[in-house]
Design an enzyme around this catalytic site. Sequence first.
Site, mmCIF file in Angstrom:
data_model
loop_
_atom_site.group_PDB
_atom_site.id
_atom_site.type_symbol
_atom_site.label_atom_id
_atom_site.label_comp_id
_atom_site.label_asym_id
_atom_site.label_seq_id
_atom_site.Cartn_x
_atom_site.Cartn_y
_atom_site.Cartn_z
ATOM 1 N N CYS A 127 0.801 -1.230 0.000
ATOM 2 C CA CYS A 127 0.000 0.000 0.000
ATOM 3 C C CYS A 127 0.835 1.282 0.000
ATOM 4 O O CYS A 127 0.278 2.379 -0.105
ATOM 5 C CB CYS A 127 -0.942 0.004 1.192
ATOM 6 S SG CYS A 127 -1.864 -1.527 1.364
ATOM 7 N N HIS B 10 -3.324 7.924 5.700
ATOM 8 C CA HIS B 10 -3.465 6.597 5.106
ATOM 9 C C HIS B 10 -4.908 6.134 5.335
ATOM 10 O O HIS B 10 -5.530 5.606 4.425
ATOM 11 C CB HIS B 10 -2.451 5.629 5.711
ATOM 12 C CG HIS B 10 -2.369 4.329 4.995
ATOM 13 N ND1 HIS B 10 -2.110 4.248 3.645
ATOM 14 C CD2 HIS B 10 -2.545 3.042 5.417
ATOM 15 C CE1 HIS B 10 -2.119 2.975 3.267
ATOM 16 N NE2 HIS B 10 -2.383 2.225 4.331
ATOM 17 N N GLU C 283 -2.384 5.375 13.350
ATOM 18 C CA GLU C 283 -1.991 6.581 12.607
ATOM 19 C C GLU C 283 -2.301 7.837 13.414
ATOM 20 O O GLU C 283 -1.486 8.773 13.471
ATOM 21 C CB GLU C 283 -2.712 6.619 11.265
ATOM 22 C CG GLU C 283 -2.288 7.791 10.389
ATOM 23 C CD GLU C 283 -2.821 7.698 8.972
ATOM 24 O OE1 GLU C 283 -2.320 8.455 8.100
ATOM 25 O OE2 GLU C 283 -3.733 6.880 8.714
ATOM 26 N N LYS D 197 -9.829 7.842 1.021
ATOM 27 C CA LYS D 197 -10.227 6.449 0.766
ATOM 28 C C LYS D 197 -11.712 6.249 1.039
ATOM 29 O O LYS D 197 -12.332 5.329 0.505
ATOM 30 C CB LYS D 197 -9.402 5.497 1.629
ATOM 31 C CG LYS D 197 -7.954 5.318 1.194
ATOM 32 C CD LYS D 197 -7.241 4.308 2.084
ATOM 33 C CE LYS D 197 -5.800 4.068 1.639
ATOM 34 N NZ LYS D 197 -4.918 5.228 1.931
ATOM 35 N N HIS E 44 -9.547 2.040 -1.346
ATOM 36 C CA HIS E 44 -8.106 1.835 -1.146
ATOM 37 C C HIS E 44 -7.518 1.216 -2.412
ATOM 38 O O HIS E 44 -7.769 0.059 -2.727
ATOM 39 C CB HIS E 44 -7.907 0.907 0.049
ATOM 40 C CG HIS E 44 -6.487 0.797 0.515
ATOM 41 N ND1 HIS E 44 -5.400 1.160 -0.268
ATOM 42 C CD2 HIS E 44 -5.966 0.354 1.693
ATOM 43 C CE1 HIS E 44 -4.285 0.945 0.406
ATOM 44 N NE2 HIS E 44 -4.599 0.456 1.596
ATOM 45 N N PHE F 135 1.287 -2.991 4.532
ATOM 46 C CA PHE F 135 1.550 -4.314 5.082
ATOM 47 C C PHE F 135 3.041 -4.611 4.898
ATOM 48 O O PHE F 135 3.650 -4.238 3.891
ATOM 49 C CB PHE F 135 0.748 -5.375 4.343
ATOM 50 C CG PHE F 135 -0.688 -5.492 4.798
ATOM 51 C CD1 PHE F 135 -1.140 -4.852 5.935
ATOM 52 C CD2 PHE F 135 -1.578 -6.273 4.080
ATOM 53 C CE1 PHE F 135 -2.458 -4.977 6.353
ATOM 54 C CE2 PHE F 135 -2.896 -6.405 4.491
ATOM 55 C CZ PHE F 135 -3.334 -5.763 5.637
#
Length: 402
Positions: free
Chosen positions: A162, A294, A305, A326, A331, A390
């Site tokens: 990502c 994010h 976050e 998003k 995403h 990830f």
Amino acid sequence: MKRVVITGAGTINALGQDVPSTLEAMREGRCGISELEFRDVERLAIRIGGQVKGYEPEDRFNRQQLALYDRFTQFTLIAARQAIAQAGLEFAGELAARAGVVLGNSGGGMTTLDENYRSVYEEGKNRVHPFVVPKLMNNAAASHVSMEFNLKGPSFTVATACASSNHAMAQAFQMVHGGISPVMIAGGSESMLCFGGVKAWEGLRVMSKDACRPFSANRNGMVQGEGAGIFVFEEYEHARARGAEMLAEVAGFAMSSDAADIVMPSKQGAARAIKGAMQDARVNPEEVGYINAHGTGTAANDKTESAAVADVFGAHADKLMMSSTKSMHGHLIGGTGAVELLACIMALRDGVIAPTIGYEEPDPECALDVVPNEAREAHVEVALSNAFAFGGLNAVLALKRV
């Protein structure tokens, strides 16, 4: 070291098939997430996504091209054409020899992969098209951009889940900043919205069945999207000499690795990347007005976050605006940072902060100004764009108003 500016932008995503329509949708807080439309979708538990609707590949590419272009490559070329047209550049001679392209992508040609697995394993065929490998490889989009626009300099693909787009744009920035190239094409793309792509993500149990609600207490997971965002990164004096319009300045970046867990995010890793981007851009925390988060809509990411931002910014965190687009376009995995950079440009250039839509309940663990549900007008001099992947791989870009 050279200053770096953005002189062209292009996109195709669930909100729009170009930059103006995408920014209009962001200003209006429009949701591009809807029911998925593809073969065997009824076999899935997750049936929503930020899918590009009303798109006909045959209207954009001929039969020979479609034999080589997976959907993610098609999206990349569409966005690249827009960006380079806006920049007004033609690549020939010395410029062509030094200019290149760095793109982010995570899954590669997932649609091609899905279709050919079906052909071999479900339908029992023993042959596949001879161009399957060059069609599905992760670097296909970067290669086709380099060929279409005569880019003969550094060209490659970055795959960091990502954070792929942000890592790619950071590499392109570094090449212009360090004088390796006067112009780099940068960004990313993804198209995982096929049966196999969604089925794989279902297994993680991080997907929402109804909506993406970042930072809201009742959030219940992420929603996949697809599309591309492509930009022209150009050396400031090169752009000024030719009278180019400058959309924003790319001022710095930072990368970090959590070195902790393959899927669970780390507050410390995120904080190091955020702080490092500001240090690289030589800006103080008090100068930052907006962060494109994010903000995936998962329980773990959003609280981690928020905690990282609170730690880095201290008392100034209460004055920051931080939103997740998003919630509108989904995403885009490897392409997500590129499309989200458009929200940073809009904040800096137009003074409009894209909202976090779907926000319903305050979460004490996400106690920041997430610009809930409606866009906001505000003067912003510095913006950050976060991407946390990830594998614990983080990349944050810092942009300044020109």
